[in-house]
Design a protein around this motif. Structure first.
Motif, PDB file in Angstrom:
ATOM      1  N   THR A  97      21.822  39.275  43.095  1.00  0.00           N
ATOM      2  CA  THR A  97      21.851  40.597  42.479  1.00  0.00           C
ATOM      3  C   THR A  97      23.053  41.390  42.979  1.00  0.00           C
ATOM      4  O   THR A  97      23.281  41.472  44.192  1.00  0.00           O
ATOM      5  CB  THR A  97      20.561  41.363  42.823  1.00  0.00           C
ATOM      6  OG1 THR A  97      19.450  40.622  42.335  1.00  0.00           O
ATOM      7  CG2 THR A  97      20.576  42.735  42.189  1.00  0.00           C
ATOM      8  N   GLY A  98      23.808  41.934  42.046  1.00  0.00           N
ATOM      9  CA  GLY A  98      24.971  42.724  42.412  1.00  0.00           C
ATOM     10  C   GLY A  98      26.191  41.917  42.746  1.00  0.00           C
ATOM     11  O   GLY A  98      27.239  42.472  43.076  1.00  0.00           O
ATOM     12  N   GLY A  99      26.069  40.620  42.670  1.00  0.00           N
ATOM     13  CA  GLY A  99      27.184  39.765  43.035  1.00  0.00           C
ATOM     14  C   GLY A  99      28.156  39.550  41.896  1.00  0.00           C
ATOM     15  O   GLY A  99      27.836  39.726  40.727  1.00  0.00           O
ATOM     16  N   THR A 100      29.353  39.140  42.261  1.00  0.00           N
ATOM     17  CA  THR A 100      30.368  38.781  41.280  1.00  0.00           C
ATOM     18  C   THR A 100      29.888  37.604  40.446  1.00  0.00           C
ATOM     19  O   THR A 100      29.252  36.677  40.972  1.00  0.00           O
ATOM     20  CB  THR A 100      31.642  38.355  42.018  1.00  0.00           C
ATOM     21  OG1 THR A 100      32.090  39.436  42.824  1.00  0.00           O
ATOM     22  CG2 THR A 100      32.735  37.951  41.048  1.00  0.00           C
ATOM     23  N   GLN A 101      30.222  37.642  39.165  1.00  0.00           N
ATOM     24  CA  GLN A 101      29.918  36.490  38.317  1.00  0.00           C
ATOM     25  C   GLN A 101      31.188  35.639  38.180  1.00  0.00           C
ATOM     26  O   GLN A 101      32.268  36.160  37.900  1.00  0.00           O
ATOM     27  CB  GLN A 101      29.417  36.939  36.945  1.00  0.00           C
ATOM     28  CG  GLN A 101      28.040  37.598  37.055  1.00  0.00           C
ATOM     29  CD  GLN A 101      27.354  37.782  35.711  1.00  0.00           C
ATOM     30  OE1 GLN A 101      27.761  37.210  34.698  1.00  0.00           O
ATOM     31  NE2 GLN A 101      26.286  38.565  35.693  1.00  0.00           N
ATOM     32  N   TYR A 102      31.009  34.327  38.383  1.00  0.00           N
ATOM     33  CA  TYR A 102      32.106  33.374  38.259  1.00  0.00           C
ATOM     34  C   TYR A 102      31.889  32.587  36.976  1.00  0.00           C
ATOM     35  O   TYR A 102      30.817  31.993  36.790  1.00  0.00           O
ATOM     36  CB  TYR A 102      32.122  32.411  39.456  1.00  0.00           C
ATOM     37  CG  TYR A 102      32.399  33.101  40.764  1.00  0.00           C
ATOM     38  CD1 TYR A 102      31.381  33.722  41.475  1.00  0.00           C
ATOM     39  CD2 TYR A 102      33.685  33.138  41.291  1.00  0.00           C
ATOM     40  CE1 TYR A 102      31.625  34.369  42.678  1.00  0.00           C
ATOM     41  CE2 TYR A 102      33.945  33.774  42.492  1.00  0.00           C
ATOM     42  CZ  TYR A 102      32.906  34.397  43.168  1.00  0.00           C
ATOM     43  OH  TYR A 102      33.159  35.037  44.360  1.00  0.00           O
ATOM     44  N   PHE A 103      32.898  32.602  36.121  1.00  0.00           N
ATOM     45  CA  PHE A 103      32.750  32.008  34.800  1.00  0.00           C
ATOM     46  C   PHE A 103      33.383  30.618  34.727  1.00  0.00           C
ATOM     47  O   PHE A 103      34.386  30.331  35.386  1.00  0.00           O
ATOM     48  CB  PHE A 103      33.416  32.904  33.750  1.00  0.00           C
ATOM     49  CG  PHE A 103      32.598  34.109  33.403  1.00  0.00           C
ATOM     50  CD1 PHE A 103      32.561  35.209  34.247  1.00  0.00           C
ATOM     51  CD2 PHE A 103      31.857  34.141  32.232  1.00  0.00           C
ATOM     52  CE1 PHE A 103      31.787  36.326  33.941  1.00  0.00           C
ATOM     53  CE2 PHE A 103      31.092  35.252  31.910  1.00  0.00           C
ATOM     54  CZ  PHE A 103      31.058  36.346  32.759  1.00  0.00           C
ATOM     55  N   GLY A 104      32.792  29.801  33.860  1.00  0.00           N
ATOM     56  CA  GLY A 104      33.383  28.521  33.513  1.00  0.00           C
ATOM     57  C   GLY A 104      34.443  28.708  32.441  1.00  0.00           C
ATOM     58  O   GLY A 104      34.645  29.817  31.941  1.00  0.00           O
TER      59      GLY A 104
ATOM     60  N   GLN B  38      40.051  39.317  31.267  1.00  0.00           N
ATOM     61  CA  GLN B  38      39.856  38.143  30.433  1.00  0.00           C
ATOM     62  C   GLN B  38      41.125  37.847  29.642  1.00  0.00           C
ATOM     63  O   GLN B  38      41.620  38.694  28.901  1.00  0.00           O
ATOM     64  CB  GLN B  38      38.676  38.315  29.466  1.00  0.00           C
ATOM     65  CG  GLN B  38      38.364  37.040  28.696  1.00  0.00           C
ATOM     66  CD  GLN B  38      37.107  37.119  27.859  1.00  0.00           C
ATOM     67  OE1 GLN B  38      36.682  38.205  27.459  1.00  0.00           O
ATOM     68  NE2 GLN B  38      36.493  35.971  27.570  1.00  0.00           N
ATOM     69  N   ASP B  39      41.632  36.634  29.804  1.00  0.00           N
ATOM     70  CA  ASP B  39      42.769  36.163  29.025  1.00  0.00           C
ATOM     71  C   ASP B  39      42.247  35.418  27.802  1.00  0.00           C
ATOM     72  O   ASP B  39      41.134  34.876  27.823  1.00  0.00           O
ATOM     73  CB  ASP B  39      43.653  35.262  29.884  1.00  0.00           C
ATOM     74  CG  ASP B  39      44.363  36.049  30.974  1.00  0.00           C
ATOM     75  OD1 ASP B  39      43.957  35.965  32.151  1.00  0.00           O
ATOM     76  OD2 ASP B  39      45.300  36.782  30.623  1.00  0.00           O
ATOM     77  N   PRO B  40      43.048  35.360  26.727  1.00  0.00           N
ATOM     78  CA  PRO B  40      42.573  34.720  25.486  1.00  0.00           C
ATOM     79  C   PRO B  40      42.100  33.292  25.737  1.00  0.00           C
ATOM     80  O   PRO B  40      42.786  32.496  26.376  1.00  0.00           O
ATOM     81  CB  PRO B  40      43.821  34.757  24.592  1.00  0.00           C
ATOM     82  CG  PRO B  40      44.586  35.931  25.078  1.00  0.00           C
ATOM     83  CD  PRO B  40      44.379  35.963  26.561  1.00  0.00           C
ATOM     84  N   GLY B  41      40.911  32.973  25.242  1.00  0.00           N
ATOM     85  CA  GLY B  41      40.386  31.622  25.352  1.00  0.00           C
ATOM     86  C   GLY B  41      39.846  31.252  26.709  1.00  0.00           C
ATOM     87  O   GLY B  41      39.454  30.100  26.931  1.00  0.00           O
ATOM     88  N   ARG B  42      39.775  32.209  27.620  1.00  0.00           N
ATOM     89  CA  ARG B  42      39.299  31.925  28.985  1.00  0.00           C
ATOM     90  C   ARG B  42      38.126  32.819  29.350  1.00  0.00           C
ATOM     91  O   ARG B  42      37.896  33.857  28.738  1.00  0.00           O
ATOM     92  CB  ARG B  42      40.422  32.133  29.992  1.00  0.00           C
ATOM     93  CG  ARG B  42      41.555  31.134  29.834  1.00  0.00           C
ATOM     94  CD  ARG B  42      42.653  31.407  30.831  1.00  0.00           C
ATOM     95  NE  ARG B  42      43.670  30.365  30.794  1.00  0.00           N
ATOM     96  CZ  ARG B  42      43.704  29.339  31.623  1.00  0.00           C
ATOM     97  NH1 ARG B  42      42.785  29.210  32.559  1.00  0.00           N
ATOM     98  NH2 ARG B  42      44.639  28.431  31.521  1.00  0.00           N
ATOM     99  N   GLY B  43      37.397  32.417  30.368  1.00  0.00           N
ATOM    100  CA  GLY B  43      36.300  33.238  30.855  1.00  0.00           C
ATOM    101  C   GLY B  43      36.810  34.407  31.675  1.00  0.00           C
ATOM    102  O   GLY B  43      37.909  34.369  32.214  1.00  0.00           O
ATOM    103  N   PRO B  44      36.017  35.490  31.760  1.00  0.00           N
ATOM    104  CA  PRO B  44      36.414  36.641  32.573  1.00  0.00           C
ATOM    105  C   PRO B  44      36.565  36.270  34.043  1.00  0.00           C
ATOM    106  O   PRO B  44      35.886  35.378  34.548  1.00  0.00           O
ATOM    107  CB  PRO B  44      35.239  37.611  32.378  1.00  0.00           C
ATOM    108  CG  PRO B  44      34.609  37.210  31.090  1.00  0.00           C
ATOM    109  CD  PRO B  44      34.769  35.720  31.034  1.00  0.00           C
TER     110      PRO B  44
END
Lengths: 112, 113
Positions: A97-104, B38-44
């Motif tokens: 909770t409240g943490g940074t989200q890391y995206f794929g 966020q760059d185009p086509g990429r995740g934030p």
């Protein structure tokens, strides 16, 4: 340390077909998320999970299913694909909770 | 219901100038707010998090402010560079369920050389 990985990168589906989008994280994060992003639009939350065996619906869950049997994996299942599911799908993880989200890197899905 | 609004129009500035992006929220008071690029086509990608008891947070050329009276966060990039061109998203936690973030639509920034 690969972070969050998603497969496939791109897929074309026919209407009515099913598929599973894979998501794996190696950061030992408890929280994982699935989002979809349509062109020019914001991120919409499909499902999320706060730990193995626990999942909950987001804003747009209809037409999707998830499971979380391990901390690392959070697959998203599309049953009976529809053109409205054409989108870019992002998986993300967070320590809590409240943490940074890391995206794929995302999966681009086209349903024809 | 809670609402997040960011500048809907793209912002174009000259290299070297300061870019200022706005995030307004209504109908609730988040305890913190995150900013992503966020760059185009990429995740934030996460940039900064600011809490309600912090008026300002800095990281290199980035600065974020959080005005709980105005219900607004400002995101500044000083000495902007063409490589700063991207979409910037603000994301506070959802009211009543801080396991989720609420995502703004983002503001597209273009930095011209």
């Amino acid at each position: 340390n690969a972070g969050v990985t998603q497969t496939p990168k791109f897929r074309i589906l026919k209407i009515g077909q099913s598929m599973t989008l894979q998501c794996t994280q190696d950061m030992n994060h408890n929280y994982m998320y699935w989002y979809r992003q349509d062109p020019g639009m914001g991120l919409k939350l499909i499902y999320y999970s706060v730990g193995a065996g626990i999942t909950d619906k987001g804003e747009v869950p209809n037409g999707y299913n998830v499971s979380r049997s391990t901390t690392e994996d959070f697959p998203l299942r599309l049953e009976l694909a529809a053109p409205s599911q054409t989108s870019v799908y992002f998986c993300a993880s967070s320590p809590g909770t409240g943490g940074t989200q890391y995206f794929g890197p995302g999966t681009r899905l086209l349903v024809l | 219901s809670q609402k997040i609004e960011q500048n809907s129009e793209a912002l174009n500035i000259q290299e070297g100038k300061t870019a200022t992006l706005t995030c307004n929220y209504t109908n609730y008071s988040p305890a913190y707010l995150q900013w992503y690029r966020q760059d185009p086509g990429r995740g934030p990608v996460f940039l900064l998090l600011i809490r309600e008891n912090e008026k300002e947070k800095r990281k290199e050329r980035l600065k974020v402010t959080f005005d709980t009276t105005l219900k607004q966060s400002l995101f500044h990039i000083t000495a902007s560079q063409p490589a700063d061109s991207a979409t910037y998203l603000c994301a506070p936690p959802s009211a009543g369920n801080n396991r989720k973030l609420i995502w703004g639509l983002g503001t597209s920034l273009g930095v011209n050389p």
